[in-house]
Design an enzyme around this catalytic site. Structure first.
Site, PDB file in Angstrom:
ATOM      1  N   HIS A 225       0.865  -1.134   0.051  1.00  0.00           N
ATOM      2  CA  HIS A 225      -0.019  -0.060  -0.078  1.00  0.00           C
ATOM      3  C   HIS A 225       0.947   1.364   0.053  1.00  0.00           C
ATOM      4  O   HIS A 225       1.569   1.527   1.057  1.00  0.00           O
ATOM      5  CB  HIS A 225      -0.946  -0.050   1.063  1.00  0.00           C
ATOM      6  CG  HIS A 225      -1.954  -1.185   1.100  1.00  0.00           C
ATOM      7  ND1 HIS A 225      -2.767  -1.388  -0.016  1.00  0.00           N
ATOM      8  CD2 HIS A 225      -1.871  -2.261   1.943  1.00  0.00           C
ATOM      9  CE1 HIS A 225      -3.389  -2.368   0.683  1.00  0.00           C
ATOM     10  NE2 HIS A 225      -3.091  -2.948   1.546  1.00  0.00           N
ATOM     11  N   GLU A 256      -1.263  -6.809  -2.271  1.00  0.00           N
ATOM     12  CA  GLU A 256      -2.614  -5.696  -2.091  1.00  0.00           C
ATOM     13  C   GLU A 256      -2.133  -4.362  -2.668  1.00  0.00           C
ATOM     14  O   GLU A 256      -2.227  -3.314  -1.896  1.00  0.00           O
ATOM     15  CB  GLU A 256      -2.738  -5.449  -0.592  1.00  0.00           C
ATOM     16  CG  GLU A 256      -3.047  -6.746   0.028  1.00  0.00           C
ATOM     17  CD  GLU A 256      -3.364  -6.904   1.655  1.00  0.00           C
ATOM     18  OE1 GLU A 256      -3.877  -5.477   1.839  1.00  0.00           O
ATOM     19  OE2 GLU A 256      -3.534  -7.856   2.267  1.00  0.00           O
TER      20      GLU A 256
HETATM   21  O1  G3I Z   1     -19.999  -5.425   6.175  1.00  0.00           O
HETATM   22  C1  G3I Z   1     -20.276  -4.182   6.666  1.00  0.00           C
HETATM   23  C2  G3I Z   1     -21.690  -3.768   6.188  1.00  0.00           C
HETATM   24  O2  G3I Z   1     -22.646  -4.546   6.777  1.00  0.00           O
HETATM   25  C3  G3I Z   1     -21.908  -2.422   6.754  1.00  0.00           C
HETATM   26  O3  G3I Z   1     -23.209  -1.777   6.301  1.00  0.00           O
HETATM   27  C4  G3I Z   1     -20.701  -1.387   6.292  1.00  0.00           C
HETATM   28  C5  G3I Z   1     -20.986   0.032   6.996  1.00  0.00           C
HETATM   29  O4  G3I Z   1     -19.785   0.728   6.893  1.00  0.00           O
HETATM   30  O5  G3I Z   1     -19.478  -1.864   6.846  1.00  0.00           O
HETATM   31  C6  G3I Z   1     -19.342  -3.192   6.438  1.00  0.00           C
HETATM   32  O6  G3I Z   1     -18.023  -3.581   6.613  1.00  0.00           O
HETATM   33  C7  G3I Z   1     -16.816  -2.976   6.106  1.00  0.00           C
HETATM   34  C8  G3I Z   1     -16.118  -3.954   5.341  1.00  0.00           C
HETATM   35  O7  G3I Z   1     -14.703  -3.529   4.739  1.00  0.00           O
HETATM   36  C9  G3I Z   1     -16.761  -4.515   4.427  1.00  0.00           C
HETATM   37  O8  G3I Z   1     -16.970  -3.652   3.284  1.00  0.00           O
HETATM   38  C10 G3I Z   1     -16.041  -2.078   7.350  1.00  0.00           C
HETATM   39  O9  G3I Z   1     -16.832  -1.339   7.907  1.00  0.00           O
HETATM   40  C11 G3I Z   1     -14.733  -1.740   6.806  1.00  0.00           C
HETATM   41  O10 G3I Z   1     -13.862  -1.535   7.876  1.00  0.00           O
HETATM   42  C12 G3I Z   1     -14.120  -3.074   5.944  1.00  0.00           C
HETATM   43  O11 G3I Z   1     -12.580  -2.486   5.507  1.00  0.00           O
HETATM   44  C13 G3I Z   1     -11.918  -3.402   4.916  1.00  0.00           C
HETATM   45  C14 G3I Z   1     -10.692  -3.380   5.918  1.00  0.00           C
HETATM   46  O12 G3I Z   1      -9.619  -4.212   5.338  1.00  0.00           O
HETATM   47  C15 G3I Z   1     -10.902  -3.456   7.352  1.00  0.00           C
HETATM   48  O13 G3I Z   1      -9.502  -3.365   7.949  1.00  0.00           O
HETATM   49  C16 G3I Z   1     -11.617  -3.089   3.469  1.00  0.00           C
HETATM   50  O14 G3I Z   1     -12.627  -3.261   2.705  1.00  0.00           O
HETATM   51  C17 G3I Z   1     -10.385  -3.994   3.126  1.00  0.00           C
HETATM   52  O15 G3I Z   1      -9.989  -3.878   1.680  1.00  0.00           O
HETATM   53  C18 G3I Z   1      -9.287  -3.899   3.935  1.00  0.00           C
HETATM   54  O16 G3I Z   1      -8.353  -4.805   3.577  1.00  0.00           O
HETATM   55  C19 G3I Z   1      -6.858  -4.670   4.467  1.00  0.00           C
HETATM   56  C20 G3I Z   1      -6.414  -6.065   4.445  1.00  0.00           C
HETATM   57  O17 G3I Z   1      -7.533  -7.083   4.738  1.00  0.00           O
HETATM   58  C21 G3I Z   1      -5.344  -6.211   4.914  1.00  0.00           C
HETATM   59  N1  G3I Z   1      -4.370  -5.359   4.600  1.00  0.00           N
HETATM   60  C22 G3I Z   1      -4.851  -3.983   4.501  1.00  0.00           C
HETATM   61  C23 G3I Z   1      -5.973  -3.821   3.737  1.00  0.00           C
HETATM   62  C24 G3I Z   1      -6.707  -2.301   3.533  1.00  0.00           C
HETATM   63  O18 G3I Z   1      -6.823  -1.839   4.803  1.00  0.00           O
END
Ligand code: G3I
Length: 409
Positions: A225, A256
């Site tokens: 990243h 990633e």
């Molecule tokens: O599933 C819920 C949904 O029900 C709700 O309505 C919505 C409201 O905000 O949230 C949804 O969950 C979100 C989830 O992604 C799915 O979209 C979480 O809030 C959100 O925090 C989560 O973010 C993810 C993040 O990891 C969490 O730390 C990102 O999509 C995802 O791309 C990101 O990926 C990570 C890798 O796993 C590890 N390395 C870093 C990378 C980027 O942060």
């Protein structure tokens, strides 16, 4: 890894309309891939690009296989979200990097409270991994077994796992994953370990820690990243990869990749800088045989995680929010194409002393010399910083692609 043969690469040199995965494979890599997420799969325009295995030969579920979703209450497992992505990949002839088993983040509330005994938490990890890896057995090219165990200074992150078990949780997790799917490649995965530093050194120590405990670890995943204009040099990227190979893994991957702007909108020159930064990472992977592939963390700015975490930042991917290819797309494509045809400009800048035992050499060898030279079709013949041959073979013309790349067409 028998499929990564130079023979395959030479037999499959693609033409002008070739796409990223085709080109990466022709250059000797295993895949070019993208992460995705469940919500996006209802967007037809998005899916039409994602499902094309010539473009993306590998998929990573961005969320659906994380502990929060797969074991939301103790002993109760759910694979609905993860299965949707894995089934999508299988239907489209794409391999899957499975992500992720033991991570401090996105844990269910029942697991994150830290009031476990060592035997309880060991059993919780073993049960979780046996169940999830068992469920996906045979469907995952690789697993990110432990994710982001380190702080920036190279010390261990104070997660529930570390608090209760110290660093022993790491080999425990790798042993459990190995037992549940002996054929999946097992990775340690982290960010800010792409270049030299305390965290990179600590990641290499994790490889040794796992091996010293008698467990199997196959790869290090460099999340990458990154920030436009602040990407480590190709030589630094290669040196970090060599450190992991020296520590004992047999393969590496950029797992990633995204390269973000800290402020928006991006200028034209910024987009060119971003293209050059993507070029650096792509060339580093091409130059190290053991680097099996590059995964971008989703492919379009429309679904990037970055704006929700870094206020005002974004535009980090190869396609913009309207699914138009950005300059970085053309550059990555050109660099892969040049490697596929053995043109100049994609060789290692570092002294490569350690190579993966199971991956043969890529076809990325210069074919031209200064003076009497002729670059073959698709090869690089110019661009900022390019010092190789600028003459094309008979019938081809050196054509401007972008400021960093001209090629023989
Ligand atoms: O599933 C819920 C949904 O029900 C709700 O309505 C919505 C409201 O905000 O949230 C949804 O969950 C979100 C989830 O992604 C799915 O979209 C979480 O809030 C959100 O925090 C989560 O973010 C993810 C993040 O990891 C969490 O730390 C990102 O999509 C995802 O791309 C990101 O990926 C990570 C890798 O796993 C590890 N390395 C870093 C990378 C980027 O942060």
């Amino acid at each position: 890894m028998g499929i990564l043969t130079s023979t395959v690469a030479l037999l499959a040199i693609p033409g002008a309309s070739a796409q990223l995965n085709q080109l990466a494979k022709a250059a000797g890599k295993l895949y070019f891939g993208s992460a995705t997420d469940n919500g996006e799969l209802s967007d037809t325009a998005y899916v039409n690009i994602l499902k094309d295995s010539n473009m993306f030969g590998q998929i990573t579920p961005g969320n659906g296989q994380k502990w929060q979703y797969t074991e939301p209450s103790q002993g109760s497992f759910s694979y609905t979200s993860g299965d949707q992505i894995v089934d999508f990949a299988k239907a489209n002839d794409q391999i899957v990097r499975c992500h992720t088993l033991v991570w401090y983040s996105q844990l269910p509330s029942w697991g994150a409270d830290g009031s476990w005994s060592t035997s309880q938490l060991t059993s919780i990890i073993n049960t979780h991994i046996a169940n999830e890896v068992g469920h996906y057995k045979g469907q995952c090219y690789s697993w990110d077994v432990v994710n982001e165990a380190l702080n920036e200074d190279g010390t261990y992150r104070d997660s529930v796992f570390y608090k209760v078990l110290g660093d022993s949780y790491i080999p425990i997790a790798f042993k459990a994953a190995d037992a549940a799917d002996p054929d999946a490649k097992l990775y340690y995965n982290d960010y800010n370990i792409e270049g030299a530093g305390a965290k990179q050194q600590a990641a290499a120590k994790i490889v040794k820690l796992v091996k010293d405990a008698g467990a199997r670890i196959d790869g290090v995943g460099m999340q990458a990243h990154l920030i436009v204009g602040s990407v480590p040099s190709q030589s630094d990227l290669e040196s970090a990869m060599e450190s992991y190979l020296s520590a004992g893994v047999i393969e590496l991957a950029y797992t990633e990749l995204d390269i973000r702007f800290n402020s928006l909108p991006a200028s034209d020159s910024g987009l060119q800088q971003q293209a050059g930064d993507y070029e650096t990472v792509t060339k580093a992977c091409l130059a190290v045989d053991a680097c099996v592939g590059i995964t971008i963390w989703d492919y379009t700015d429309k679904y990037s995680w970055i704006p929700s975490v870094f206020n005002g930042a974004g535009a980090a991917l190869l396609w913009d929010e309207n699914f138009s290819e950005k300059p970085a797309y053309s550059t990555v494509s050109s660099v892969l194409q040049a490697a596929a045809t053995g043109a100049a400009g994609v060789t290692s800048t570092a002294k490569s002393t350690v190579q993966a035992s199971t991956t043969p050499a890529t076809s990325a060898k210069p074919t031209a010399s200064s003076g009497d030279c002729a670059i073959s079709q698709w090869g690089q013949c110019g661009g900022e910083g390019f010092t190789g041959c600028t003459a094309c073979a008979s019938g081809y013309t050196c054509s401007y692609s972008n400021d960093y790349y001209s090629q023989c067409l």
